[in-house]
Design an enzyme around this catalytic site. Structure first.
Site, PDB file in Angstrom:
ATOM      1  N   SER A   1      -0.877  96.605 -74.141  1.00 44.66           N
ATOM      2  CA  SER A   1      -1.294  97.851 -73.532  1.00 44.66           C
ATOM      3  C   SER A   1      -0.040  98.619 -73.097  1.00 44.66           C
ATOM      4  O   SER A   1       1.081  98.153 -73.297  1.00 44.66           O
ATOM      5  CB  SER A   1      -2.184  97.590 -72.315  1.00 44.66           C
TER       6      SER A   1
ATOM      7  N   LYS B   1      -0.305 110.510 -76.877  1.00 43.27           N
ATOM      8  CA  LYS B   1      -1.016 109.247 -76.706  1.00 43.27           C
ATOM      9  C   LYS B   1      -2.418 109.410 -77.298  1.00 43.27           C
ATOM     10  O   LYS B   1      -3.318 109.953 -76.667  1.00 43.27           O
ATOM     11  CB  LYS B   1      -1.109 108.845 -75.228  1.00 43.27           C
TER      12      LYS B   1
ATOM     13  N   ARG C   1      -6.798  95.573 -82.944  1.00 43.51           N
ATOM     14  CA  ARG C   1      -5.906  95.064 -81.904  1.00 43.51           C
ATOM     15  C   ARG C   1      -6.432  93.769 -81.310  1.00 43.51           C
ATOM     16  O   ARG C   1      -5.666  92.920 -80.854  1.00 43.51           O
ATOM     17  CB  ARG C   1      -5.735  96.104 -80.794  1.00 43.51           C
TER      18      ARG C   1
ATOM     19  N   CYS D   1      -4.884  87.538 -34.942  1.00 40.87           N
ATOM     20  CA  CYS D   1      -5.393  87.441 -36.310  1.00 40.87           C
ATOM     21  C   CYS D   1      -6.911  87.632 -36.314  1.00 40.87           C
ATOM     22  O   CYS D   1      -7.619  86.965 -35.546  1.00 40.87           O
ATOM     23  CB  CYS D   1      -5.046  86.079 -36.910  1.00 40.87           C
TER      24      CYS D   1
ATOM     25  N   CYS E   1      -8.535  83.990 -37.356  1.00 37.86           N
ATOM     26  CA  CYS E   1      -8.459  82.769 -36.542  1.00 37.86           C
ATOM     27  C   CYS E   1      -8.105  83.023 -35.075  1.00 37.86           C
ATOM     28  O   CYS E   1      -8.149  82.098 -34.264  1.00 37.86           O
ATOM     29  CB  CYS E   1      -7.452  81.791 -37.152  1.00 37.86           C
TER      30      CYS E   1
ATOM     31  N   CYS F   1       0.225  86.288 -39.395  1.00 43.19           N
ATOM     32  CA  CYS F   1      -0.453  85.172 -38.736  1.00 43.19           C
ATOM     33  C   CYS F   1       0.266  83.904 -39.163  1.00 43.19           C
ATOM     34  O   CYS F   1       0.328  83.585 -40.352  1.00 43.19           O
ATOM     35  CB  CYS F   1      -1.924  85.113 -39.158  1.00 43.19           C
TER      36      CYS F   1
ATOM     37  N   CYS G   1      -5.911  78.791 -40.506  1.00 41.59           N
ATOM     38  CA  CYS G   1      -6.524  80.122 -40.556  1.00 41.59           C
ATOM     39  C   CYS G   1      -7.540  80.182 -41.697  1.00 41.59           C
ATOM     40  O   CYS G   1      -7.183  79.975 -42.864  1.00 41.59           O
ATOM     41  CB  CYS G   1      -5.446  81.189 -40.764  1.00 41.59           C
TER      42      CYS G   1
END
Length: 649
Positions: free
Chosen positions: A106, A144, A160, A391, A394, A407, A413
């Site tokens: 691509s 393109k 392709r 956090c 947690c 964190c 966590c």
């Protein structure tokens, strides 16, 4: 329900609905604003099906919804998801599946001059490393084409496919299809296209769109009369990229008249064009810059799709990633941009939130410039931001690390643990069923490590609330992931070491066996091309962190394919240090096998002939392009038999 033609496209592409049924598939297509409610597995399946139908000429969603809603949702959740970094396959057609003479990748995309300038800066850096003068380099700009990608080696025309293997559709030339501009066969990559004016005048009443017509030209069944006539009229052609009209010049010339050059080239042809391609022409530089699995680094597509809107921020929600970084997500007043109904945008880090004043009540300018993630372009009215102290997953107190809130409770966590588990199975790519819903359920039953998951039995899965059939399937998938052959670098990447994604793992392991990497020094890693000192430092720390888990999983006996090159005979073998390019159909084995064999003997394998190439190895049905390039550059040309004699010597 799906039409018979759509079902036929999916059948040819060997795609079946597993996560979705037809009713839900079509409901999702007509309600793109519900994309965020899909599971990861449902989202990936929808994207896979939608891509196949689009490329088969019978789309169920618009390009805008596919790019800016569904792909956007996947990238928002998992920026490194394999689906986003592989060549989107063309729809399959009846015919022999064969390896392509060259990989058809691509193209990376840009939507602003700033992005193009960053690409040019990377070229300038590579030029300096090769000792080349950047101002003297030649850039090429071509249209393109928006057609059906194919590759013509002079004997066979290939679809392709997935970028590595395609289908033999040489029948289209037998039906009378011509090369554009009276060109010769064997000019490599190009696209099957139809004149825009001809389509509107003669075909619009018979085909829904140009892609639908292109697909009809390729199908194995007899052509419709209108398609046959279009071929006879040479309104439908195979247009090799080598024959496209082009602007060439220096970077200074290009940047000074960027808009004028782009618009001139964009509207040069009477075919569907959805942008322009910019590339550097120097063969040594192209080889040096190379490619990712998705695109060539020396080439980029420029597309225009810029739309902005002033939007109010309703809230800023912190989210914990698997690395412990806290990502600020701006919840927005719902706004439609570029075909997508947007309600969220990601700020890069909390330093940005703090400095720019992003919070409830702030007014921002949201941009959708072709990127799959909406961008906060500017803060028009700032407010006092809300910076989290703990956090959200947690409750651990957060710490600043440069621009990021972190964190540090990585072992307990929930968000870090579940995201890490998902990452392992997603990168391993040889299993099904271990998406977010499954991982969340396992976490709720105190299954917190990958090795613990591999020890589960059918009965244990059932005890956690999974159905009997699902439990059996999950155990089978765990067994499958251990039995199926998998590259050692992919296995290592699944552990999620910072700076050790798929690319860096693939670079490192040819130099050191997998089991030896934990004894490497920073100097050992820096000695491998592509690794800097700072990277080596964090890699060493990351490897030490995963070693206990690695040892447990390694003992389970995964079927790992080693990519380590035996360097004990590097200096003796004639291929040691040589750059080899393979072309044509080989009898000794598949081209991938021959490349692996060459690398194991210490050779470097290239995809195109340059002044640095030592050998061009030719099989059967070879096009003239690489042969002429080899002759012009004085590259030794070996037949397959001569090459086999060389590696046996």
């Amino acid at each position: 329900m799906l039409t018979q033609n759509q079902k036929a496209i999916l059948s040819r592409s060997q795609l079946t609905l597993t996560e979705l049924d037809e009713k839900k598939l079509l409901h999702i297509a007509s309600h793109p604003d519900r994309a965020e409610h899909l599971s990861d597995a449902e989202l990936v399946e929808f994207l896979t099906i939608a891509n196949a139908l689009y490329r088969g000429g019978d789309a169920i969603v618009s390009d805008a919804d596919y790019d800016f809603v569904f792909q956007a949702e996947l990238k928002k959740r998992h920026p490194n998801h394999p689906f986003l970094h592989r060549v989107e396959p063309e729809s399959a057609f009846t015919g022999k599946t064969v390896e392509l003479p060259v990989h058809m990748l691509s193209t990376d995309k840009a939507y602003s001059l700033d992005e193009i300038k960053r690409w040019a800066a990377r070229i300038e850096k590579a030029a300096e490393e090769l000792g080349k003068s950047f101002p003297d380099l030649t850039f090429r700009v071509t249209p393109k084409l928006d057609g059906y990608a194919a590759y013509d080696d002079g004997a066979i025309l290939y679809t392709r496919g997935d970028g590595r293997k395609g289908t033999d559709i040489s029948r289209v030339f037998e039906r009378g299809l011509k090369v554009a501009n009276g060109g010769d066969r064997g000019l490599g990559a190009g696209e099957i296209v139809i004149s825009k004016s001809y389509f509107q005048q003669r075909l619009a009443n018979h085909f829904d769109n140009a892609r639908n017509f292109q697909a009809s030209v390729i199908k194995e069944k007899e052509l419709e009369e209108h398609a046959e006539q279009a071929i006879r009229d040479q309104a439908a052609v195979f247009y090799p990229f080598a024959l496209l009209p082009a602007w060439t010049g220096s970077w200074k010339q290009l940047s000074n008249d960027f808009e004028g050059i782009i618009q001139t080239i964009w509207h040069k042809l009477d075919y569907d064009v959805d942008g322009v391609i910019l590339e550097i022409t120097d063969p040594d530089l192209k080889e040096y810059m190379g490619a990712t699995r998705h695109h060539h680094r020396w080439q980029i597509a420029y597309k225009e799709n810029v739309e902005t809107a002033e939007v109010e921020v309703l809230n800023v929600t912190p989210q914990t990633s698997r690395s412990g970084r806290i990502t600020p997500v701006a919840e927005l007043e719902p706004t439609r941009l570029s075909g997508a109904l947007l309600s969220r945008a990601t700020a890069h880090h909390y330093k940005m939130v703090q400095d720019k004043g992003i919070g409830p009540g702030a007014i921002i300018r949201l941009a959708r410039s072709g990127e799959v993630i909406p961008k906060i372009e500017e803060v028009i009215m700032a407010v006092e931001p809300q910076i989290p102290e703990h956090c959200p997953s947690c409750g651990t107190e957060l710490v600043w690390d440069n621009d990021y809130l972190i964190c540090t409770n990585n072992l307990e966590c929930p968000a870090q643990i579940t995201h890490s588990l998902e990452h392992f199975f997603r990168v391993l790519k040889n299993n099904d069923g271990f998406g977010p819903a499954t991982i969340k359920k396992l976490y709720q039953h105190d299954i917190r490590t990958v090795d613990a998951i591999y020890q589960l039995s059918v009965e244990q899965f059932e005890a956690m609330g999974f159905g009997p059939k699902q439990s059996q399937n999950l155990v089978e998938q765990l067994q499958r992931s251990r039995n199926e052959a998998i590259e050692d670098w992919r296995f290592l990447a699944a552990f999620g070491v910072f700076r050790m994604g798929l690319g860096n793992c693939e670079k490192l392991l040819p130099h050191y066996p997998l089991t030896d990497i934990f004894q490497l020094s920073e100097q050992d890693i820096v000695a491998v091309e592509g690794f800097a000192e700072k990277t080596a430092t964090v890699v060493i720390k990351g490897l030490a962190k995963i070693k206990p888990l690695f040892d447990k999983l390694y003992r389970l006996g995964f079927n790992l394919e080693s990519s380590t090159i035996d360097r004990s005979r590097d200096n003796q073998h004639p291929l040691a240090g040589k750059l080899v390019v393979f072309t044509g159909a080989m009898q000794h084995g598949s081209r991938d096998d021959m490349k692996k064999e060459a690398k194991a003997l210490g050779a470097k394998v290239g995809s195109s002939v340059s002044g640095k190439t030592d050998y061009l190895v030719i099989g059967e049905k070879v096009g003239e392009t690489k042969l002429n390039a080899a002759r012009d550059k004085g590259v030794a040309i070996l037949t397959e038999r001569q090459y086999l004699d060389l590696i046996k010597s």
